[in-house]
Design an enzyme around this catalytic site. Structure first.
Site, PDB file in Angstrom:
ATOM      1  N   HIS A  38       0.847  -1.196   0.000  1.00  0.00           N
ATOM      2  CA  HIS A  38       0.000   0.000   0.000  1.00  0.00           C
ATOM      3  C   HIS A  38       0.885   1.249   0.000  1.00  0.00           C
ATOM      4  CE1 HIS A  38       0.288   0.806   4.487  1.00  0.00           C
ATOM      5  NE2 HIS A  38       0.825  -0.389   4.385  1.00  0.00           N
ATOM      6  N   ALA A  39       0.319   2.397   0.327  1.00  0.00           N
ATOM      7  CA  ALA A  39       1.033   3.658   0.129  1.00  0.00           C
ATOM      8  C   ALA A  39       2.398   3.749   0.789  1.00  0.00           C
ATOM      9  CB  ALA A  39       0.148   4.818   0.591  1.00  0.00           C
TER      10      ALA A  39
END
Lengths: 328, 88
Positions: free
Chosen positions: B15-16
């Site tokens: 994810h980010a």
């Protein structure tokens, strides 16, 4: 060398997905029971089952949507009932994904029962069969188009779809930001999905996961729609020009006249290519814009360098009767 | 050119934050870096591209590096992936 880019084929649409996506446009409504919606439509095509209903089942296109048009309807009507039932049953036992009856007609109850018993959903459409076949085929070709994902950004400059490619950090996203300010429209950043529905044209779009998002180093991830508004966004655009942004040391290798026909082939389609060098003091966005404008001019048949040279030759009187169509 | 397979070991996947960590490191190398998942290859130096790959827990990815510092790149980036992007 980047790894070879693999073409991909989207998975076939199920009957349910087809109905959901295109039902409204194709004026479809379900007749009978809701079943068979998970069956895939194997081929993006529509079949008129005249021969099959007449009893010839060899080479039957069983992976296609079947349409009952005027001729099929009248043919069935004039058959004696037991024959009609038997033929229709044999046709349904081939297990096509679904049946669509045109002109707002409905299948008579006894035939509808046969179809549903064999697990085949039946729809009606207000369209005439010819129009339905044309419209549905185009939509299916689009859904089944092979596609590829390339690294780069895509922007619409004055109606022309342009893709910016180049090494990481060269400034593709930043250039695109500049172009948005000048009326360009954002199509995709970083990963452009290009699909080829007709073997001749490429259409670019952004992956749904990344929609509207762009990364500007130092600023972070921004939402273009939220910051700049709907005027700056375009969901999908035909790709007509690719621009390679090159580092400054490549400046001297660039095409000086602009008449070199450079192309890049994607999914079997050749797209014109221009190479620009990114250097300090040069307005990259402006150069990209001009390249797009020039490409647009070229597509109307006007080749600037060739015309310029023609004028030059006339002036220097090298143009005698033997050389009237001298080309560079 | 070096190529190696890895498994995503952290629960939240790529994810980010892990993508930012990976990309920051990737950009320190001269080599070209490519990350592949399910036949889709993206530029490992681009945070958007990496995130859009949507690589989750237990997914298999392939790292491909090519360039003068490829050995170092493969080693350091591989270490980051195997450490679950510091989220284990």
């Amino acid at each position: 060398m980047p790894p070879p880019v693999k073409d991909k084929q989207p998975p076939p649409l199920t009957v349910g997905e087809f109905y959901k996506r295109h039902g409204e446009f194709l004026q479809l409504s379900l007749q009978g029971r809701e079943l068979g919606f998970t069956i895939p439509i194997g081929e993006p095509s529509i079949n008129r089952p005249g021969l099959a209903l007449a009893g010839f089942l060899d080479y039957f296109a069983l992976f296609r949507i079947q349409v009952i048009g005027n001729s099929e309807h009248h043919y069935l009507e004039q058959l004696p009932e037991p024959v009609r039932l038997e033929r229709f049953r044999l046709f349904c036992r081939q297990r096509p994904p679904c049946i669509v009856v045109a002109r707002d007609r409905q299948l008579p109850d006894h035939l509808l029962a046969v179809a549903n018993t064999e697990g085949i959903p039946v729809f009606t459409t207000g369209m005439i069969s010819m129009k339905f076949i044309n419209a549905a085929t185009i939509r299916l070709e689009w859904d089944y188009a092979k596609y590829v994902t390339l690294h780069g950004c895509m922007v619409d400059i004055l109606g022309m779809g342009v893709m910016l490619m180049g090494p990481s950090g060269i400034g593709k996203s930043e250039t695109m930001l500049n172009l948005l300010d000048r009326g360009g429209q954002f199509v995709a950043d970083d990963s452009v999905v290009l699909k080829c529905p007709d073997g001749k044209r490429l259409f670019g779009t952004q992956k749904p996961e990344g929609r509207f998002h762009m990364e500007i180093r130092g600023v972070g991830i921004i939402n273009v729609f939220a910051l700049f508004g709907s005027r700056c966004i375009l969901a999908e655009k035909q790709l007509e020009l690719i621009i390679d942004l090159l580092p400054p040391d490549k400046l001297n290798e660039l095409d000086r006249l602009g008449d070199e026909i450079l192309e890049r082939e994607v999914l079997g389609v050749k797209i014109p290519l221009k190479q620009l060098a990114v250097t300090a003091g040069r307005d990259t966005a402006r150069m990209v814009e001009v390249a797009a404008l020039n490409q647009r001019l070229r597509s109307t048949g006007y080749e600037t360098a060739v015309e310029f040279n023609k004028t030059l030759l006339e002036k220097t009187r090298m143009n005698d009767s033997h050389n009237t169509d001298y080309h560079i | 050119m070096l190529k190696k397979d890895f498994t995503i070991l952290n629960k939240m996947g790529l994810h980010a934050r892990p993508a930012a960590l990976f990309v920051k490191k990737a950009n320190t190398f001269q080599s070209e870096i490519w990350v592949e998942k399910d036949d889709e290859n993206v530029n490992g130096k681009s945070i958007m591209a990496l995130m859009m790959l949507a690589a989750g827990y237990n997914d298999s990815i392939t790292l491909q590096v090519e360039g003068a510092d490829e050995a170092k790149a493969m080693e350091e980036l591989g270490a980051i992936i195997n450490a679950g992007f510091n989220e284990l």
